[in-house]
Design an enzyme around this catalytic site. Structure first.
Site, PDB file in Angstrom:
ATOM      1  N   VAL A  75      16.594 -21.271  21.674  1.00  0.00           N
ATOM      2  CA  VAL A  75      16.790 -19.828  21.880  1.00  0.00           C
ATOM      3  C   VAL A  75      18.227 -19.456  22.221  1.00  0.00           C
ATOM      4  O   VAL A  75      18.562 -18.275  22.252  1.00  0.00           O
ATOM      5  CB  VAL A  75      15.860 -19.284  22.985  1.00  0.00           C
ATOM      6  N   TYR A  76      19.091 -20.417  22.500  1.00  0.00           N
ATOM      7  CA  TYR A  76      20.481 -20.088  22.802  1.00  0.00           C
ATOM      8  C   TYR A  76      21.151 -19.589  21.523  1.00  0.00           C
ATOM      9  O   TYR A  76      21.455 -20.361  20.613  1.00  0.00           O
ATOM     10  CB  TYR A  76      21.243 -21.305  23.337  1.00  0.00           C
TER      11      TYR A  76
END
Length: 335
Positions: A52-53
């Protein structure tokens, strides 16, 4: 940089883990590569990212940097749980989502295995057995070497361990919790559990979003611009308290005594804890990384550790206060 065993495994990792949440955001690809180069020059081998980064961008930058290097020299950790699309199965810890997520992470990282695959948080919508059996299969298939958890409560972590032991499945070997001088509730149950079960601990936000970095001092009316706290009024209002300033005052005093920076003092306090494997340090630039890496290779005195413990001690309520009282009473009786 020294290395430590990750929990009770035979895997050795740097005592400072390089977090990559800034990659592709606050740090562009060129700066991110410079950060990783400098970290590796100091003997760092432990890289932590998550799908998700930057919606996969951080993993892509790490993967691009790894090309041409000896992959076996690095321990690459990533995470799964968050939303990676708009579909109903693009989130969570179902077998379907984990399978899709690990394939996507492997592609972005440009590798055929992940050293440490962590569930990013608890998923109340998915049976725990479904998640754990899927992670076990990934290890058996060679796609993942070890598994870990992040942001679990103690009962959740112990329940997962119990199921795995009952079924003969791979167990979590690492926990990634929030922990710092400004967040010590992790000590109530999580750290004792990890110590008891031989689970490695790699704390995130060891500088509490920059509060312990030296950028903030008592009497400031507002935080500096272009900082995480400065970009979030909520963070400033929440932590702008007498307790926070008392901790920062003590950190500053010890920094002056040791000739170190506040960030180095705060990180070294974490390294002094027996339960801790490797705090996760993040950086927007090489200069920030240099400061953080300066926490390694020296030690606070016992008196300095005690002063930091005392000023940052978190008041506890039942049943933790009762347990502490009984422990103190036992100590007096033995004396």
């Amino acid at each position: 940089m020294k290395t430590r065993y990750l929990g009770r495994t035979g895997l050795r990792v740097s005592e400072l883990c390089l977090g990559t949440m800034t990659f592709g955001g606050a740090a562009d690809e060129k700066e991110s590569a410079s950060i990783m180069n400098r970290y590796a020059e100091e003997g760092g081998n432990f890289l932590d990212t998550a799908d998700v980064y930057g919606r996969g961008r951080s993993e892509e930058i790490v993967g691009a940097w790894l090309k041409g290097k000896r992959r076996e020299n690095f321990v690459v950790a990533t995470k799964v749980r968050g939303a990676m699309g708009e579909g109903p199965n693009d989130i969570g810890l179902s077998r379907k989502h984990i399978r899709a997520a690990v394939a996507a992470s492997l592609r972005r990282l440009g590798t055929d295995y992940i050293d440490l695959y962590q569930v990013h948080a608890w998923d109340p919508a998915t049976p725990l057995e479904e998640t754990l059996s899927t992670l076990h299969d990934l290890v058996r298939e060679g796609l993942v070497r070890y598994i870990g958890a992040s942001n679990f409560r103690a009962w959740q972590l112990m329940k997962a361990i119990g199921i795995c032991r009952e079924r003969g499945w791979e167990e979590f070997v690492c926990l990634q919790p929030q922990y710092s001088l400004l967040c010590r509730a992790t000590e109530y149950e999580l750290l004792p559990l990890c110590a008891s079960e031989g689970i490695g601990v790699i704390p995130w936000s060891p500088l509490r979003g920059g509060w312990l970095s030296g950028k903030f001092r008592r009497g400031m009316e507002k935080p500096p611009e272009n900082t995480r706290v400065g970009d979030s009024p909520e963070l400033w209002s929440r932590w702008n308290t007498e307790t926070t300033w008392a901790i920062i005052d003590t950190v500053q005093e010890i920094a002056s005594e040791t000739g170190r920076t506040p960030a180095q003092v705060s990180l070294n306090w974490l390294l002094s804890r027996d339960e801790i494997t490797a705090p996760i340090i993040g950086a927007r630039c090489v200069e920030q990384l240099e400061d953080n890496m300066g926490a390694s290779g020296w030690s606070l005195t016992a008196d300095q550790v005690e002063r930091l413990n005392r000023v940052s001690e978190t008041p506890v309520s039942y049943p933790y206060d009762q347990a502490a009282e009984l422990q103190q009473r036992r100590g007096r009786e033995r004396a």
